[in-house]
Enzyme design. Structure first.
Site, PDB file in Angstrom:
ATOM      1  N   THR A 134       0.825  -1.197   0.000  1.00  0.00           N
ATOM      2  CA  THR A 134       0.000   0.000   0.000  1.00  0.00           C
ATOM      3  C   THR A 134       0.862   1.250   0.000  1.00  0.00           C
ATOM      4  O   THR A 134       2.000   1.228   0.501  1.00  0.00           O
ATOM      5  CB  THR A 134      -0.914   0.016   1.248  1.00  0.00           C
ATOM      6  OG1 THR A 134      -1.544   1.295   1.373  1.00  0.00           O
ATOM      7  CG2 THR A 134      -0.107  -0.235   2.520  1.00  0.00           C
ATOM      8  N   ASP A 135       0.312   2.353  -0.516  1.00  0.00           N
ATOM      9  CA  ASP A 135       1.043   3.615  -0.456  1.00  0.00           C
ATOM     10  C   ASP A 135       1.206   4.115   0.972  1.00  0.00           C
ATOM     11  O   ASP A 135       2.053   4.983   1.243  1.00  0.00           O
ATOM     12  CB  ASP A 135       0.369   4.685  -1.318  1.00  0.00           C
ATOM     13  CG  ASP A 135      -1.066   5.008  -0.908  1.00  0.00           C
ATOM     14  OD1 ASP A 135      -1.582   4.395   0.054  1.00  0.00           O
ATOM     15  OD2 ASP A 135      -1.682   5.871  -1.561  1.00  0.00           O
ATOM     16  N   GLU A 136       0.429   3.569   1.907  1.00  0.00           N
ATOM     17  CA  GLU A 136       0.513   4.031   3.292  1.00  0.00           C
ATOM     18  C   GLU A 136       1.851   3.709   3.949  1.00  0.00           C
ATOM     19  O   GLU A 136       2.198   4.299   4.976  1.00  0.00           O
ATOM     20  CB  GLU A 136      -0.639   3.465   4.121  1.00  0.00           C
ATOM     21  CG  GLU A 136      -1.995   4.005   3.694  1.00  0.00           C
ATOM     22  CD  GLU A 136      -3.042   3.898   4.790  1.00  0.00           C
ATOM     23  OE1 GLU A 136      -2.690   4.042   5.971  1.00  0.00           O
ATOM     24  OE2 GLU A 136      -4.212   3.677   4.447  1.00  0.00           O
ATOM     25  N   TYR A 161      -1.697  -0.523  10.910  1.00  0.00           N
ATOM     26  CA  TYR A 161      -1.930  -1.205   9.625  1.00  0.00           C
ATOM     27  C   TYR A 161      -0.742  -1.004   8.689  1.00  0.00           C
ATOM     28  O   TYR A 161      -0.164  -1.966   8.171  1.00  0.00           O
ATOM     29  CB  TYR A 161      -3.216  -0.683   8.971  1.00  0.00           C
ATOM     30  CG  TYR A 161      -3.256  -0.893   7.473  1.00  0.00           C
ATOM     31  CD1 TYR A 161      -3.220  -2.185   6.934  1.00  0.00           C
ATOM     32  CD2 TYR A 161      -3.306   0.193   6.592  1.00  0.00           C
ATOM     33  CE1 TYR A 161      -3.237  -2.383   5.561  1.00  0.00           C
ATOM     34  CE2 TYR A 161      -3.324  -0.001   5.220  1.00  0.00           C
ATOM     35  CZ  TYR A 161      -3.288  -1.284   4.706  1.00  0.00           C
ATOM     36  OH  TYR A 161      -3.304  -1.484   3.348  1.00  0.00           O
ATOM     37  N   LYS A 165       2.142  -3.701   7.071  1.00  0.00           N
ATOM     38  CA  LYS A 165       2.393  -3.867   5.635  1.00  0.00           C
ATOM     39  C   LYS A 165       3.857  -3.581   5.309  1.00  0.00           C
ATOM     40  O   LYS A 165       4.459  -4.253   4.456  1.00  0.00           O
ATOM     41  CB  LYS A 165       1.473  -2.951   4.833  1.00  0.00           C
ATOM     42  CG  LYS A 165      -0.005  -3.314   4.923  1.00  0.00           C
ATOM     43  CD  LYS A 165      -0.313  -4.708   4.391  1.00  0.00           C
ATOM     44  CE  LYS A 165      -0.246  -4.764   2.891  1.00  0.00           C
ATOM     45  NZ  LYS A 165      -0.673  -6.104   2.376  1.00  0.00           N
TER      46      LYS A 165
END
Length: 360
Positions: A134-136, A161, A165
């Site tokens: 994810t870009d997060e 979260y 990741k």
């Protein structure tokens, strides 16, 4: 396809009864009838077999009920189905949940990924492992002058979260370097469209309006996200599967950067309620920490031939129409529609290890 493109034969697609995974499974099954697509999913609260119903009669589709953290079953599936390609979508993904139930994120996102990698390492037929991140993991774009983040940017996750990741990514990279498992990593923007469980922003707001409820905006509603329509994302994975190179990271990003309050106003307009903002907009306490924005550079993927195609307005309208028809497939979603939902309970009734062509 050029002769240099990777060509799989038997693909294990984890999390394929969920949102993005189901669209990728549908695309690959229908576009490449010569590929066998084996969806592996534990059927958590946010996944649904009905997402795969249009594949039930296709001879190149199979479903296996199982948890990625169950090493024996994962290994059995890889060997029994002669898997050469793993596309790893299975994950806990909802940031709100990670603030209240973060251990489940470590279990699924880090330990589950580790199990898959170890199984892949010991399976000599594996030729590709596509890990979906994810870009997060990049952390917050601190202001609106921040340059888009490239794949080489330092990872600075800001919530549990995103941290899990990022941790999973480091495991993936280590297995590529130490054991030569042919891994690729993707980092994507926010995705929207049919099949998304209604805890996420767009389906949540859509379902709130369908029920005459207020739209619960976190904080002042000015946080922005880039929104990509799910079929564009599925096409990105098609491109990365065939043209991506092991050891590389690929950003999947679009050009629809919109604030949460902008999303709310766009949905109010679709429902014909644009003149009733005061009635329908409700500002609630923010998350413990809420990244202002994410912005990523997708030129590396675009050089492989991918581009975003779905216009924002059309994609949003299509999404709303889908939820008006099919929201009932998720059962009682009232808990998902509260301001800060907590929805971590697998609750599946299908025994683990059942292989089936859904619906037969």
């Amino acid at each position: 396809m050029s002769e240099d493109n990777y060509v799989p034969k038997n693909i294990l697609l984890t999390g394929g009864a969920g949102f993005i995974g189901s669209h990728v499974a549908i695309l690959l099954c229908k576009k490449y009838p010569q590929y066998n697509i084996i969806v592996y999913d534990r059927l958590d609260y946010c996944s649904c077999l009905e997402n795969l119903s249009e594949l039930q009669d296709l001879p190149n589709f199979k479903f296996i009920k199982g948890d990625i953290a169950t090493a024996d079953l994962v290994t059995y599936a890889l060997l029994e189905e002669k898997i050469d390609t793993i596309m790893h979508f299975a994950a806990q993904t909802h940031v709100d949940n990670s603030f209240g139930n973060s251990f489940a994120f470590t279990q699924s996102n880090i330990y589950g990924t580790h199990v898959l990698l170890e199984s892949a390492k010991n399976c000599p037929s594996i030729r590709r492992f596509v890990h979906v991140s994810t870009d997060e993991v990049y952390g917050e774009g601190e202001d609106f002058n921040t340059d888009p983040m490239s794949e080489e940017h330092v990872l600075e996750p800001t919530n549990p979260y995103a941290a899990t990741k990022a941790g999973a990514e480091f495991l993936v990279k280590s297995y590529f370097r130490s054991f030569k498992v042919p891994c690729l990593i993707t980092r994507g923007n926010n995705v929207y469209g049919p099949h998304q469980y209604p805890e996420k922003l767009i389906p949540k707001f859509t379902n709130q309006l369908m029920r005459g409820k207020q739209l619960t905006l976190h904080g002042d509603g000015t946080n922005t996200r880039n929104f990509l329509y799910v079929t564009d994302v599925a096409n990105a994975f098609d491109t990365i599967l065939h043209k991506g190179q092991p050891g590389h990271v690929y950003n999947i990003g679009g050009d629809n950067e919109i604030s949460n309050i902008g999303v709310a106003r766009a949905l109010l307009k679709i429902f014909g309620l644009e003149d009733q903002e005061e009635k329908y907009l409700s500002f609630v306490p923010d998350r413990k920490f809420n990244d202002l924005r994410y912005t990523i550079n997708s030129s590396k993927l675009q050089k492989l031939g991918w581009k975003e195609e779905m216009p924002w307005e059309e994609g949003l309208q299509t999404t709303v129409e889908w939820y008006k028809k099919y929201t009932s497939r998720y059962g009682n979603i009232e808990q998902a529609l509260v301001a800060h939902p907590r929805m971590l309970d697998p609750g599946s009734v299908v025994p683990e290890g059942i292989a089936t062509n859904v619906g037969k």
